[in-house]
Scaffold this motif. Structure first.
Motif, PDB file in Angstrom:
ATOM      1  N   UNK A   4      -2.208 -13.861   3.852  1.00 30.63           N
ATOM      2  CA  UNK A   4      -1.630 -13.119   2.716  1.00 30.63           C
ATOM      3  C   UNK A   4      -2.680 -12.109   2.253  1.00 30.63           C
ATOM      4  N   UNK A   5      -2.264 -10.853   2.177  1.00 32.58           N
ATOM      5  CA  UNK A   5      -3.240  -9.803   1.860  1.00 32.58           C
ATOM      6  C   UNK A   5      -2.759  -8.984   0.662  1.00 32.58           C
ATOM      7  N   UNK A   6      -3.647  -8.824  -0.321  1.00 37.05           N
ATOM      8  CA  UNK A   6      -3.349  -7.974  -1.484  1.00 37.05           C
ATOM      9  C   UNK A   6      -4.190  -6.698  -1.379  1.00 37.05           C
ATOM     10  N   UNK A   7      -3.911  -5.761  -2.244  1.00 38.53           N
ATOM     11  CA  UNK A   7      -4.732  -4.546  -2.371  1.00 38.53           C
ATOM     12  C   UNK A   7      -4.912  -3.772  -1.062  1.00 38.53           C
ATOM     13  N   UNK A   8      -3.833  -3.569  -0.353  1.00 38.50           N
ATOM     14  CA  UNK A   8      -3.912  -2.756   0.874  1.00 38.50           C
ATOM     15  C   UNK A   8      -3.846  -1.283   0.454  1.00 38.50           C
ATOM     16  N   UNK A   9      -4.663  -0.438   1.101  1.00 38.07           N
ATOM     17  CA  UNK A   9      -4.666   0.998   0.751  1.00 38.07           C
ATOM     18  C   UNK A   9      -3.332   1.630   1.146  1.00 38.07           C
ATOM     19  N   UNK A  10      -2.865   2.542   0.273  1.00 42.42           N
ATOM     20  CA  UNK A  10      -1.556   3.155   0.506  1.00 42.42           C
ATOM     21  C   UNK A  10      -1.517   3.865   1.864  1.00 42.42           C
ATOM     22  N   UNK A  11      -2.655   4.467   2.242  1.00 40.58           N
ATOM     23  CA  UNK A  11      -2.630   5.191   3.509  1.00 40.58           C
ATOM     24  C   UNK A  11      -2.481   4.255   4.709  1.00 40.58           C
ATOM     25  N   UNK A  12      -3.039   3.064   4.616  1.00 43.02           N
ATOM     26  CA  UNK A  12      -2.860   2.088   5.705  1.00 43.02           C
ATOM     27  C   UNK A  12      -1.386   1.670   5.798  1.00 43.02           C
ATOM     28  N   UNK A  13      -0.764   1.515   4.629  1.00 44.72           N
ATOM     29  CA  UNK A  13       0.670   1.137   4.627  1.00 44.72           C
ATOM     30  C   UNK A  13       1.476   2.272   5.264  1.00 44.72           C
ATOM     31  N   UNK A  14       1.154   3.496   4.858  1.00 43.20           N
ATOM     32  CA  UNK A  14       1.880   4.673   5.381  1.00 43.20           C
ATOM     33  C   UNK A  14       1.735   4.752   6.907  1.00 43.20           C
ATOM     34  N   UNK A  15       0.506   4.605   7.395  1.00 45.16           N
ATOM     35  CA  UNK A  15       0.260   4.743   8.835  1.00 45.16           C
ATOM     36  C   UNK A  15       0.933   3.613   9.631  1.00 45.16           C
ATOM     37  N   UNK A  16       0.946   2.422   9.057  1.00 49.29           N
ATOM     38  CA  UNK A  16       1.597   1.283   9.737  1.00 49.29           C
ATOM     39  C   UNK A  16       3.100   1.531   9.842  1.00 49.29           C
ATOM     40  N   UNK A  17       3.665   2.031   8.763  1.00 47.69           N
ATOM     41  CA  UNK A  17       5.097   2.321   8.747  1.00 47.69           C
ATOM     42  C   UNK A  17       5.433   3.414   9.768  1.00 47.69           C
ATOM     43  N   UNK A  18       4.579   4.433   9.778  1.00 49.12           N
ATOM     44  CA  UNK A  18       4.790   5.551  10.708  1.00 49.12           C
ATOM     45  C   UNK A  18       4.752   5.039  12.159  1.00 49.12           C
ATOM     46  N   UNK A  19       3.769   4.206  12.458  1.00 49.02           N
ATOM     47  CA  UNK A  19       3.639   3.686  13.835  1.00 49.02           C
ATOM     48  C   UNK A  19       4.857   2.842  14.191  1.00 49.02           C
ATOM     49  N   UNK A  20       5.334   2.058  13.240  1.00 47.20           N
ATOM     50  CA  UNK A  20       6.508   1.206  13.527  1.00 47.20           C
ATOM     51  C   UNK A  20       7.745   2.061  13.740  1.00 47.20           C
ATOM     52  N   UNK A  21       7.930   3.067  12.896  1.00 53.88           N
ATOM     53  CA  UNK A  21       9.151   3.868  12.995  1.00 53.88           C
ATOM     54  C   UNK A  21       9.152   4.738  14.255  1.00 53.88           C
TER      55      UNK A  21
END
Ligand code: GLY
Length: 365
Positions: free
Chosen positions: A345-362
């Motif tokens: 369980x991970x808190x405080x993830x940087x927004x850019x990491x979330x964005x890049x992960x989403x981009x890679x998945x999509x």
């Protein structure tokens, strides 16, 4: 049929998994739960009723019990306050008492709505579930979560009220549309990430067999999923800690559902995309995970190929996620994987990491 027990002391109950033996199990269980003078209220979704209504009613009548029935609308639109009011009216007008028993027949929508009615009518009436969809069998029917939607979001009104039994018979899946079957597999894939290697092997065998309706293999996947979920619910019924792992892929998945507009993708389809985003984020935060999760990633991608395509806007999805964040008190929480079977369980993830992960998945969609 095989049995998995959700262990909650005096509220423990069986999840019965099998192929084609539901009638025998249902009449036996109904006879047991309605003894000595209880009535049975059967609440069934309209689609299932059209196919199996007369079979279900003649089966429960074999238990020598007085039976009353109500047919419910199909789909997410049934999870409203209006429908709940309708169910309350029916139960109270039929003079339900606390000795009686409610049977929910259908998928996750039906068990969510009927379970909430059971939990709140007369401060709680016992209930059971005859589950008819893969998503219901592997997830919604197990663990007692009940609820309806509000215009602010899905499942915002509800409670946890455990059933007395759940029947999961894969013969019902023969008439399930393929799209719903794949959506149900979304939750099975989630368990495969969380559980031991047995599950990913069973899933790989099933995907290789090319027959998505293979009863034997589906039954095994349902059994393994039920076993995993029952174990988690038995340890943390109210999601104060461990049960949170069942949200793997769901922070992304819910945001995708919300940003697209509810109903464009089925919940389990959005979960598949969410699982891929969670795998990508896991790898971004620790490179060694990329190799450890590559087999899992392949399984997810294989199923993503089968879901309908919509164009998903990354920034809108991030905004939908921040809506979740407000509800969770400014702390967006991700369930990620360190390796197969090892959620973190991970808190405080940087927004850019979330964005890049989403981009890679999509990019795989
Ligand atoms: N669907 C997740 C849970 O039951 O906790």
């Amino acid at each position: 049929m095989r049995k998995v027990i959700v262990r909650l002391a005096e509220r423990s109950y069986p999840v019965i998994v099998g192929i084609g033996d539901w009638k025998h199990e249902l009449s036996r269980l109904v006879s047991h739960v309605t003894k000595p003078h209880g009535k049975l209220f059967v609440l069934c979704d309209a689609q299932l009723y059209a196919l199996y209504g007369s079979d279900i009613i003649s089966t429960v009548e074999k238990a020598n019990v007085s039976v009353s029935e109500l047919v419910l609308p199909v789909g997410e639109r049934a999870k409203t306050l209006t429908q709940l009011r309708h169910v309350y009216g029916y139960l109270l007008d039929s003079q339900i008492s606390r000795n009686d028993f409610i049977l929910a027949c259908g998928g996750g929508v039906t068990s969510d709505l009927v379970g909430l009615a059971a939990a709140t009518t007369l401060r709680g009436v016992r209930w059971g579930i005859l589950s008819s969809t893969l998503l219901g069998m592997v997830d919604a029917a197990i663990g007692g979560k009940t609820g309806i939607n509000h215009k602010q979001g899905k499942n915002l009104l509800g409670t946890i009220w455990q059933p007395s039994f759940v029947i999961c018979d894969s013969s019902f899946l023969l008439t399930l549309p393929k799209r719903q079957l794949i959506a149900g597999l979304g939750e099975v894939v989630k368990y495969a990430g969380l559980a031991t290697h047995d599950m990913i092997s069973a899933l790989n065998r099933y995907l290789k067999s090319e027959d998505m309706y293979d009863q034997k293999q589906l039954t095994q996947l349902i059994y393994l999923s039920a076993q995993y979920k029952a174990g988690i619910v038995s340890k943390d019924e109210r999601e104060s800690s461990l049960r949170m792992v069942l949200n793997l892929g769901h922070t992304f998945g819910h945001a995708i559902e919300r940003s697209l507009g509810y109903g464009r993708l089925l919940h389990g389809e959005a979960v598949l995309l969410g699982l891929l985003a969670a795998v990508e984020l896991s790898g971004r935060l620790k490179k060694a995970r990329i190799r450890r999760l590559s087999e899992y990633r392949d399984v997810i991608c294989r199923l993503i190929e089968l879901i309908p395509h919509h164009s998903i806007n990354i920034e809108e999805t991030l905004t939908a996620m921040s809506h979740d964040k407000k509800r969770l008190g400014n702390n967006l929480r991700f369930v990620l994987l360190d390796s197969l079977g090892r959620p973190v369980i991970v808190d405080n993830v940087k927004k850019n990491d979330i964005r890049m992960a989403l981009k890679a998945a999509l990019a795989e969609y």
